[in-house]
Design a protein around this motif. Sequence first.
Motif, short mmCIF file in Angstrom:
data_model
loop_
_atom_site.label_atom_id
_atom_site.label_comp_id
_atom_site.label_asym_id
_atom_site.label_seq_id
_atom_site.Cartn_x
_atom_site.Cartn_y
_atom_site.Cartn_z
N SER A 31 4.98 5.22 -7.15
CA SER A 31 4.24 3.99 -7.40
C SER A 31 4.31 3.12 -6.16
O SER A 31 5.27 3.18 -5.38
CB SER A 31 4.83 3.23 -8.58
N ALA A 32 3.31 2.26 -5.99
CA ALA A 32 3.36 1.31 -4.89
C ALA A 32 4.53 0.35 -5.08
O ALA A 32 5.24 0.01 -4.14
CB ALA A 32 2.04 0.56 -4.79
N LYS A 66 -5.34 -1.59 -7.33
CA LYS A 66 -6.34 -0.53 -7.22
C LYS A 66 -5.62 0.81 -7.10
O LYS A 66 -4.80 1.01 -6.20
CB LYS A 66 -7.23 -0.75 -6.00
N CYS A 67 -5.93 1.73 -8.02
CA CYS A 67 -5.34 3.06 -7.96
C CYS A 67 -6.33 4.05 -8.55
O CYS A 67 -7.27 3.66 -9.26
CB CYS A 67 -4.00 3.11 -8.68
N GLU A 77 -1.76 -8.09 -3.58
CA GLU A 77 -2.77 -7.03 -3.62
C GLU A 77 -2.07 -5.69 -3.48
O GLU A 77 -1.33 -5.47 -2.52
CB GLU A 77 -3.79 -7.23 -2.50
N VAL A 78 -2.30 -4.81 -4.44
CA VAL A 78 -1.65 -3.50 -4.46
C VAL A 78 -2.73 -2.43 -4.37
O VAL A 78 -3.66 -2.40 -5.18
CB VAL A 78 -0.82 -3.30 -5.74
N VAL A 79 -2.60 -1.53 -3.40
CA VAL A 79 -3.52 -0.39 -3.25
C VAL A 79 -2.66 0.87 -3.19
O VAL A 79 -1.81 1.00 -2.32
CB VAL A 79 -4.38 -0.52 -1.99
N GLU A 106 0.83 -1.21 0.00
CA GLU A 106 0.00 0.00 0.00
C GLU A 106 0.86 1.26 0.00
O GLU A 106 1.84 1.37 0.75
CB GLU A 106 -0.92 0.03 1.22
N LEU A 107 0.47 2.21 -0.84
CA LEU A 107 1.01 3.56 -0.83
C LEU A 107 -0.11 4.49 -0.38
O LEU A 107 -0.99 4.83 -1.17
CB LEU A 107 1.52 3.97 -2.21
#
Length: 274
Positions: free
Chosen positions: A197-198, A243-244, A215-217, A185-186
């Motif tokens: 970027s994450a 997700k962004c 999972e990237v948010v 997460e970022l």
Amino acid sequence: ANLTFKNTTVKADRLYVEDPGSTDATFAFDKAYVTLSGDRNYETIICSELNLTDCEFLYPASASFSATEKAVVDAEGYGIIDDIVIGRTYGLVVGDVEVTDRNKDNITGAAITGTISYDSETSTLTLDNASIAATAEFGIKQLTELDSLHINVVGNDTVRGKDTPILLYTNTAMSISGDGHLYVELPESESLHGFSSAIQLESGAAMTIRNTSLEVVSAKHGICNMGMTLAKLAIDHSTVSIKCPTGTTAIGGMESLDLSGCQILSPADAYYNN
């Protein structure tokens, strides 16, 4: 005379130059692990100059070289007459903590909870139900000295960072695999740059995600290359969710996106345009 210890392990007594004040003789340590046994009568290391490359003083932690004293000294500036240990650094930062021979078996820090370890023989960083908090500027930062890094995901793991949670520097390679789930997460409140970027790959870097769940948010971009030379991303038999915000890039700047044993499910009509 100039003596270099490179890519080796050495046990010795004192290291000294007989007359350091009138010569330019030096000792250098390059990716070496050196243990010295002080005799409590003389300084353990005496020389005109001492250079460390991908190494640091592991013991005592406060040790440093004093050009004035021509010796390795303690925090108060006195020449150390006891044991001195010089060990490797690996070009890897976890939760703003540099990974060294001193901490690789149990990497801890203010931003870290759970269990994190690094196997220097296989270049494997294991996250075992671990969390790296957003108090760290970078969650995991792979520097150019570390050509290849494997992240082993065990249990549920979280990596957050103020700027870039996971960063691959120029011409490095990283693989992520394991039976666990990795959440990256970022946070919007912490992102420092519009180009963050994450997961960020710099010029010529390559990432492989294999047999795992990621999972990237991100409040900015997802998995992107921001360098002048394109990077590569491969996803192999994995579940990846990104997700962004609208107007940012989920996956971009890659020379190629290789999918093996998986496909883009959503959006249904999406494809990667090289």
